[in-house]
Scaffold this motif. Structure first.
Motif, PDB file in Angstrom:
ATOM      1  N   GLU A 292     -27.423  74.260  30.254  1.00 34.75           N
ATOM      2  CA  GLU A 292     -27.160  72.655  30.120  1.00 34.75           C
ATOM      3  C   GLU A 292     -27.454  71.921  30.627  1.00 34.75           C
ATOM      4  O   GLU A 292     -27.853  70.279  30.724  1.00 34.75           O
ATOM      5  N   PHE A 293     -27.942  71.714  31.892  1.00 37.63           N
ATOM      6  CA  PHE A 293     -28.034  70.910  33.220  1.00 37.63           C
ATOM      7  C   PHE A 293     -29.182  70.897  33.383  1.00 37.63           C
ATOM      8  O   PHE A 293     -30.626  69.941  34.033  1.00 37.63           O
ATOM      9  N   ALA A 294     -30.532  72.151  32.653  1.00 40.88           N
ATOM     10  CA  ALA A 294     -31.441  71.572  33.022  1.00 40.88           C
ATOM     11  C   ALA A 294     -32.583  70.621  32.069  1.00 40.88           C
ATOM     12  O   ALA A 294     -31.956  70.112  31.166  1.00 40.88           O
ATOM     13  N   ASP A 295     -33.913  70.371  32.698  1.00 40.92           N
ATOM     14  CA  ASP A 295     -34.698  69.351  31.697  1.00 40.92           C
ATOM     15  C   ASP A 295     -35.426  70.184  30.274  1.00 40.92           C
ATOM     16  O   ASP A 295     -35.592  69.797  28.966  1.00 40.92           O
ATOM     17  N   VAL A 296     -35.527  71.632  30.726  1.00 29.36           N
ATOM     18  CA  VAL A 296     -36.162  72.767  29.105  1.00 29.36           C
ATOM     19  C   VAL A 296     -35.572  73.919  29.596  1.00 29.36           C
ATOM     20  O   VAL A 296     -35.467  74.095  30.254  1.00 29.36           O
ATOM     21  N   SER A 297     -34.576  74.247  28.591  1.00 26.98           N
ATOM     22  CA  SER A 297     -34.151  76.015  28.441  1.00 26.98           C
ATOM     23  C   SER A 297     -34.617  76.743  28.030  1.00 26.98           C
ATOM     24  O   SER A 297     -34.930  76.146  26.274  1.00 26.98           O
ATOM     25  N   VAL A 298     -34.662  77.366  27.917  1.00 27.57           N
ATOM     26  CA  VAL A 298     -35.716  79.388  27.011  1.00 27.57           C
ATOM     27  C   VAL A 298     -34.941  80.127  26.738  1.00 27.57           C
ATOM     28  O   VAL A 298     -34.078  80.553  27.464  1.00 27.57           O
ATOM     29  N   GLY A 299     -35.299  80.437  25.493  1.00 27.94           N
ATOM     30  CA  GLY A 299     -34.123  81.619  25.687  1.00 27.94           C
ATOM     31  C   GLY A 299     -35.088  82.924  24.434  1.00 27.94           C
ATOM     32  O   GLY A 299     -35.730  82.765  23.659  1.00 27.94           O
ATOM     33  N   ASP A 300     -34.346  83.987  24.115  1.00 22.05           N
ATOM     34  CA  ASP A 300     -35.329  84.599  23.292  1.00 22.05           C
ATOM     35  C   ASP A 300     -34.447  84.649  21.872  1.00 22.05           C
ATOM     36  O   ASP A 300     -33.015  83.801  21.927  1.00 22.05           O
TER      37      ASP A 300
END
Length: 449
Positions: A292-300
């Motif tokens: 939640e604190f990222a600029d972009v997060s990625v997942g499956d």
């Protein structure tokens, strides 16, 4: 248990091993591998904590997290904000480069974004985690400067990592850098930027991958043993995923005949049967599994069945204006292939994340009632998910199960952090008594990308 400095964080099992404290106070704190716990900070001397080491508490995500984004930000997707934090856009896609896509843990989106930033945004490099060359079942922090280096170091690392201990490399870089890490690592990065303006100036993009928890180093040793490899010192490489989606866990080692050999386990056998049940305690009381604190997060994108020879796709969650600009630019430049995704697809891909937040509320309540240390979360709703998403039996388990863990894991007393010294090549090892597996109150499918 009262937390007064970083030693107390580690001793009370609140540490998540990010390494930010070692970045803030390198003259007094260093990160070591503790076999049953993870990457942990230790003091270089036995003296009293300095003002600098006390300052390290201000960047510690283990003792708590707090959102500071503006809730009035235009474009926030309100319907998922309570459970997923700030989200501006959702995409599903993959690295346009087939080699990057194949090597990555899912669709290779994080690697593709990092390569785009280096090649087109002229960023200096990407700070992330890779296997140690001398002990490949342990991790190290490094700065990759090219597509070739990132490609060589792709794939999830399901072993303790402390990427924030390398933030000095970002702060002193000649140009901005990409940071890639777990949600707790990125949260620590944000807090460190608040203390160090020079670091903030050199942060070009923060990428987090979805995370269901960090297994201990002993978990990897157990996985190696289950493959029939008795001597960890003979291991030459460890891959946990990748080379297709989700990929197999593969270990290469030198056999008794002096020849290199590879053995593997399926994703279900490695993560589901060995690794995820040996996660560090702090992961069981984590409120942020989606970065939640990222600029972009990625997942499956677990909402769909995995097909044979599936090359993999990634969910791409855009959380800031900077993240939105770079994701769109990477799409325009041909580094990413992606299509817009709906909030329903995000929820369907990680169906247990919101319920996990509810479980955290019950566990925190039980910890405080039992007199054990517990983190604090601000602007990260928990109770509503405990009330809405958990059955009464699950509510009871979140409380009673935590009380049992307080007793079994000794969460009201200090634990000693003993640095792990891996055997040298050619010498066998006794890994120690096997730690009892932990159960998870809700199923925790793997979520790293």
């Amino acid at each position: 248990m009262r937390v007064r400095d970083i030693r107390d964080v580690a001793a009370s099992q609140l540490c998540c091993g990010c390494g930010a404290c070692a970045y803030i106070s390198p003259e007094q704190i260093e990160m070591v591998d503790a076999l049953d716990y993870g990457r942990r900070p230790v003091f270089r001397d036995a003296g009293a904590p300095s003002d600098r080491s006390r300052l390290a508490l201000d960047v510690c995500p283990g003792i708590g997290l707090a959102h500071t984004y503006d809730p009035a930000t235009p474009g926030l997707i309100r319907e998922i904000e309570p459970g997923w934090g700030p989200v501006l856009e959702l995409w599903e896609g993959y690295a346009a480069d087939p080699e990057i896509r194949f090597a990555g843990s899912s669709g290779g989106a994080a690697s593709a974004l990092a390569i785009y930033c280096i090649e087109k945004e002229r960023m200096h490099g990407a700070l992330h985690t890779a296997a140690r060359e001398d002990v490949p079942y342990l991790n190290r922090t490094l700065l990759s400067r090219s597509r070739e280096e990132i490609l060589e170091r792709t794939g999830s690392r399901y072993a303790p990592a402390s990427p924030c201990d390398g933030l000095q490399m970002v702060e002193t870089a000649p140009r901005p850098c990409v940071f890639i890490g777990k949600p707790c690592d990125v949260a620590a990065l944000r807090m460190a930027c608040g203390l160090r303006p020079a670091l903030e100036e050199k942060l070009g993009l923060a990428i987090a991958f979805f995370c269901a928890g960090t297994p201990s180093a002993r978990a990897t040793l157990e996985m190696i043993r289950r493959m029939g490899i008795d001597n960890p010192a003979s291991v030459t490489s460890v891959r946990y995923r990748g080379r297709g989606w989700p990929g197999r866990a593969a270990v290469r080692f030198v056999n008794a005949a002096g020849q290199e050999e590879e053995r593997s386990l399926s994703y279900e056998e490695s993560w589901g049967g060995i690794l995820q049940v040996r996660r560090q305690w702090r992961c069981y009381i984590c409120a942020d599994h989606s970065g939640e604190f990222a600029d972009v997060s990625v997942g499956d994108p677990w909402y769909r069945e995995i097909q044979p020879d599936d090359p993999g796709r990634s969910l791409i969650v855009v959380r800031t204006d900077r993240g939105r600009r770079i994701v769109r630019a990477a799409l325009d430049a041909g580094y990413l292939e992606a299509e817009p995704a709906s909030p329903e697809r995000l929820r369907a891909s990680q169906v247990h994340f919101e319920a996990a937040r509810g479980n955290v509320w019950g566990r925190l309540l039980a910890l405080r009632l039992a007199g054990a240390a517990a983190p604090r979360y601000r602007r990260m709703p928990l109770f509503r998910f405990w009330w809405r998403d958990l059955s009464w039996m699950d509510k009871l388990r979140s409380l009673a199960g935590t009380v049992r863990r307080v007793l079994r894991k000794g969460l009201r007393r200090r634990v000693a952090i003993e640095p792990y010294r891996p055997p040298s090549r050619g010498r066998s090892e006794t890994a120690g008594k096997q730690q009892a597996p932990e159960d998870c109150a809700v199923p925790c499918p793997e979520a790293k990308s």
